[in-house]
Structure formats: structure tokens, C-alpha cells
Design a protein around this motif. Structure first.
Motif, PDB file in Angstrom:
ATOM      1  N   ASP A 181      37.399  43.487  35.209  1.00 54.76           N
ATOM      2  CA  ASP A 181      36.116  44.163  35.436  1.00 54.76           C
ATOM      3  C   ASP A 181      35.040  43.227  34.919  1.00 54.76           C
ATOM      4  O   ASP A 181      34.963  42.980  33.702  1.00 54.76           O
ATOM      5  N   VAL A 182      34.225  42.704  35.828  1.00 49.24           N
ATOM      6  CA  VAL A 182      33.251  41.677  35.457  1.00 49.24           C
ATOM      7  C   VAL A 182      31.830  42.182  35.691  1.00 49.24           C
ATOM      8  O   VAL A 182      31.509  42.663  36.784  1.00 49.24           O
ATOM      9  N   GLU A 183      30.997  42.065  34.670  1.00 46.89           N
ATOM     10  CA  GLU A 183      29.577  42.412  34.787  1.00 46.89           C
ATOM     11  C   GLU A 183      28.753  41.133  34.668  1.00 46.89           C
ATOM     12  O   GLU A 183      28.975  40.319  33.767  1.00 46.89           O
ATOM     13  N   PHE A 184      27.810  40.967  35.582  1.00 50.33           N
ATOM     14  CA  PHE A 184      26.925  39.803  35.606  1.00 50.33           C
ATOM     15  C   PHE A 184      25.513  40.254  35.237  1.00 50.33           C
ATOM     16  O   PHE A 184      24.977  41.172  35.851  1.00 50.33           O
ATOM     17  N   LYS A 208      29.828  33.784  44.118  1.00 48.14           N
ATOM     18  CA  LYS A 208      30.604  32.581  43.798  1.00 48.14           C
ATOM     19  C   LYS A 208      31.942  32.950  43.172  1.00 48.14           C
ATOM     20  O   LYS A 208      32.973  32.340  43.481  1.00 48.14           O
ATOM     21  N   TRP A 209      31.926  33.943  42.307  1.00 49.59           N
ATOM     22  CA  TRP A 209      33.170  34.384  41.677  1.00 49.59           C
ATOM     23  C   TRP A 209      34.140  34.959  42.715  1.00 49.59           C
ATOM     24  O   TRP A 209      35.332  34.691  42.668  1.00 49.59           O
ATOM     25  N   ILE A 210      33.606  35.733  43.647  1.00 50.80           N
ATOM     26  CA  ILE A 210      34.464  36.309  44.684  1.00 50.80           C
ATOM     27  C   ILE A 210      35.149  35.206  45.484  1.00 50.80           C
ATOM     28  O   ILE A 210      36.360  35.264  45.753  1.00 50.80           O
ATOM     29  N   SER A 215      40.077  32.085  46.662  1.00 55.83           N
ATOM     30  CA  SER A 215      40.726  30.784  46.856  1.00 55.83           C
ATOM     31  C   SER A 215      42.049  30.680  46.106  1.00 55.83           C
ATOM     32  O   SER A 215      42.857  29.791  46.381  1.00 55.83           O
ATOM     33  N   MET A 216      42.278  31.604  45.158  1.00 56.13           N
ATOM     34  CA  MET A 216      43.506  31.570  44.360  1.00 56.13           C
ATOM     35  C   MET A 216      44.641  32.374  45.011  1.00 56.13           C
ATOM     36  O   MET A 216      45.751  32.398  44.495  1.00 56.13           O
ATOM     37  N   MET A 217      44.351  33.043  46.105  1.00 63.29           N
ATOM     38  CA  MET A 217      45.402  33.776  46.815  1.00 63.29           C
ATOM     39  C   MET A 217      46.488  32.796  47.252  1.00 63.29           C
ATOM     40  O   MET A 217      46.202  31.738  47.800  1.00 63.29           O
ATOM     41  N   ASN A 218      47.746  33.160  46.990  1.00 62.44           N
ATOM     42  CA  ASN A 218      48.856  32.278  47.364  1.00 62.44           C
ATOM     43  C   ASN A 218      50.035  33.138  47.811  1.00 62.44           C
ATOM     44  O   ASN A 218      50.920  33.482  47.026  1.00 62.44           O
ATOM     45  N   VAL A 227      39.323  41.921  45.702  1.00 56.83           N
ATOM     46  CA  VAL A 227      38.064  42.325  45.086  1.00 56.83           C
ATOM     47  C   VAL A 227      37.778  43.725  45.623  1.00 56.83           C
ATOM     48  O   VAL A 227      37.190  43.899  46.683  1.00 56.83           O
ATOM     49  N   GLY A 228      38.240  44.714  44.883  1.00 56.62           N
ATOM     50  CA  GLY A 228      38.201  46.083  45.390  1.00 56.62           C
ATOM     51  C   GLY A 228      36.860  46.762  45.246  1.00 56.62           C
ATOM     52  O   GLY A 228      36.535  47.677  46.009  1.00 56.62           O
TER      53      GLY A 228
END
Length: 381
Positions: A181-184, A208-210, A215-218, A227-228
Motif C-alpha cells: 500500500d503506497v501513498e505518494f 512511474k511506480w506502476i 515490468s517485474m511481471m515474469n 495494481v488493483g
């Protein structure tokens, strides 16, 4: 088991809205099971959170014991808001039963109740059993795991009654998960003067974070990224000073977890250098990976099921459950022992009616086998 009676009781439970934070609804379901187990003459403990933000966690025991042979667990909360069951109540169409939480997982919790209701006296006398009804699994079992972990630590086997998969059967391993859970927090300003007023966009940083997370999906190694939730800003012409995202990562390889923790650390440092404050809350469930003892047990019950005419299948799953926590304490864990279902968390969620009796009989067989194993072990000693 009387199938018609089971389906009637399932209809009653499914038509009770019990979203995790709907305390009244969750407690109404909890009261149903509490009453049932008291009628079985079992010990029933009701644990209500002090802040009353969640419903009751039930601990039901056939006796007090220093160690339990079997822990059975199911959750009574769903992801569906109050009013959902009024719009699409329980119904059966052909071989499928529909309704909010019908597969995830009121069917499994009810099956536990019926298994104990019909538990033969000789098995009840031999086995120490504890049954847990979890009120907050859909929110990560934050409250309930602190309660049931006491029993997970002293249980030899754990059966989790999430729905079996109609194609792959029960679950013997699950991915781990990490949720951010990220707050900017940026600086607001008029959008026309961002070159002069020092405004810093939280929404731009969020974007940018999204992209970095995606890009890390593998998929080749079973790592998924979702990103729900994403929100931010107040107007189109105001530089957004606040934004939020919730990211759900599922991984099969434990090394993937650290990669995401490193990513968040790097992105936070970069954002801070641009004048954006970052607040991060992390929630995790470890991987459910079977031990050597568990692998041996699965081979044993494969043969046991075959000898008794059951089509026994098992597989790894991407979804997480209480098995992720319980397995960490050393209990031999089987998951997905409830009737088959699919499309959990969706309006079209369903349970396969014809799977109820086979999975009920399979659990009876497994519990009987535990009693026989304990009896033989006692004789040998």
C-alpha cells in the motif's frame, strides 16, 4: 450426509452478506457455527476484536489438549458488500450453485460442520481436533492468525476447506504474496505554472511506480503483478499532491520477494530526491511449500484414495489461504478440501453441486485414516 439439508443450510449462509468488515454479517454466520458446535458438546471460544472492526473468530475443540492431531479451518468472510445477496441470492442452475461466497468459502466451512456432526464416536475419542472459523481471511487474516497460530503450533495435521479446483483437485502448495500500500505526497500547484511554482505531481510519480511494478511481471517463473487500486488528484488543472496505489504480488520462487522489496526501496529513494514523500505499508503471506513429510503424506493418501475409488488430484495454486501461515509451523497441510468451485470474487462465482458428496466422503476417509495411524502408532509404542 443429507445433501438436501446441506444445500438448504448453505443457502441460508450464502444469503447472509458477510464482507470482512461487515461485523454484523460476519457475526451472524459465526453465531450459526457457534450454536452448532455447542450442540455437539464441543468447547467453543469466541474471540471478538477489541476495536470491533471485524467479526468473531471461533475456536471449537472436542477437548482441551497439549497437542492436536488435526486442525480444520475455513473462513466465514467474503469480499462482497452488504446488499449483494439481495441482488443475486443463492440459486442452483443445473449442477452449479451460485451466490456471493458460495465457493469462497461458505461451502467449505459448512462442510467442516457436517463432518463433525457425523464424526463417529470412536474417532472423536481417538483424535484431538480443533476447528477454526476465520472472520478475516479475505483481509489477510490479520486478526485471526494471532489466535489460530497458537493451535497451528501444536497441530500435527491441518486441513483447509477452501474450494477444490474442478480440474486439478486439492491444493498441496501455494504461491507467496506481498502487498504494497503506497501513498505518494507531492506538492500542489496550478498546472500552467509547474515550471515556476515548485509543484510536484504525486500522480506522475505513481504512474512511474506502476510501470516499474508491471515490468517485474515474469509469468515464466510464476510471478504476477496486479495494481488493483489506484487513485489521486482533485482536478484536471491542479497538480496532484496526493496519490495511492495497492499492488498485489504473487510469487512461486522465494527470491522474487526480495526483488520487489529492493524495487520499493530504490523507487522510494528516487521519489524523495524529487521532493515526494512516500509512505509504504507491506502485508505478506509466505509460500506454502510442502515439507518432505508432507510430500510423503500426499503419496500415502494418493494410494489411500485410489484404493477406495477416489479420483485424487492435486496441484500448486496462485491464490493464498490460511495454509500459507499454518504450514510455517510444521503441520502437514492439505488445502482445497471443500467442494469444487470457480470464479471466486466474481459475480459468476459457482460451486459444483455434484462435488459435495465425493469431497465429503474423501474427508471422512482422511480423518478415519488419521485415527487409524494414531492407533497403530500407540500400539507400536
Amino acid at each position: 450426509m443429507n445433501l438436501s439439508e446441506y444445500l438448504k443450510q448453505l443457502e441460508y449462509l450464502v444469503n447472509i452478506d458477510s464482507e470482512t468488515f461487515d461485523v454484523e454479517g460476519v457475526n451472524k454466520v459465526a453465531d450459526y457455527f457457534s450454536t452448532a458446535f455447542k450442540n455437539f458438546d464441543w468447547i467453543v471460544e469466541e474471540h471478538q476484536p477489541k476495536d470491533n472492526k471485524m467479526g468473531k473468530c471461533l475456536i471449537c475443540k472436542n477437548r482441551e489438549a497439549d497437542r492436536y492431531d488435526l486442525l480444520m479451518i475455513g473462513h466465514i468472510d467474503t469480499v462482497f458488500k452488504r446488499g449483494t445477496s439481495a441482488n443475486r441470492p443463492f440459486k442452483i442452475v443445473g449442477d452449479k450453485a451460485f451466490g456471493p461466497g458460495v465457493a469462497d468459502m461458505k461451502q467449505g466451512s459448512l462442510m467442516m460442520c457436517y463432518l463433525i456432526k457425523e464424526l463417529p464416536k470412536e474417532i472423536n475419542d481417538k483424535l484431538n481436533i480443533v476447528v477454526v472459523f476465520n472472520p478475516d481471511e479475505e483481509a489477510g487474516s490479520v486478526f485471526s492468525k494471532e489466535i489460530y497460530s497458537k493451535y497451528a503450533k501444536i497441530s500435527d495435521y491441518a486441513f483447509v476447506y477452501e474450494a477444490s479446483n474442478e480440474n486439478t483437485g486439492i491444493c498441496t502448495a501455494r504461491k507467496g504474496s506481498v502487498v504494497f500500500d503506497v501513498e505518494f505526497i507531492g506538492k500542489a500547484g496550478h498546472c500552467a505554472y509547474v515550471d515556476k511554482n515548485g509543484a510536484v505531481s504525486a500522480v506522475h510519480e505513481m504512474g512511474k511506480w506502476i510501470a516499474e511494478f508491471d515490468s517485474m511481471m515474469n509469468l515464466s517463473i510464476g510471478t504476477t503483478v496486479n495494481v488493483g487500486l489506484a487513485s489521486g488528484g482533485v482536478r484536471r488543472n491542479v497538480v496532484a499532491d496526493n496519490a495511492k496505489i495497492t499492488v498485489d504480488i504473487r510469487y512461486q520462487q522465494s527470491s522474487e520477494r526480495q526483488k520487489f522489496l529492493d524495487l520499493v526501496e530504490r523507487l522510494t529513494k528516487n521519489a524523495n530526491e524529487k521532493g515526494i514523500k512516500i509512505n509504504v505499508k507491506t502485508r505478506e503471506k509466505p509460500s506454502f511449500i510442502p515439507s518432505e513429510k508432507a510430500i510423503t503424506y500426499v503419496k500415502h493418501i494418493e494410494q489411500l484414495a485410489k484404493n477406495n475409488g477416489f479420483d485424487f488430484k492435486h496441484a500448486l495454486r496462485g491464490g493464498v489461504s490460511d495454509a500459507n501461515f499454518i504450514s510455517q509451523y510444521g503441520a502437514i497441510c492439505l488445502d482445497g478440501l471443500g467442494p469444487s468451485g470457480n470464479l471466486a470474487h466474481c459475480d459468476d462465482e459457482y460451486m459444483i453441486v455434484s462435488s459435495i458428496m465425493p469431497y465429503f466422503e474423501l474427508s471422512k476417509l482422511l480423518i478415519k485414516d488419521l485415527a487409524e495411524k494414531k492407533h497403530m502408532k500407540g500400539k507400536i509404542q
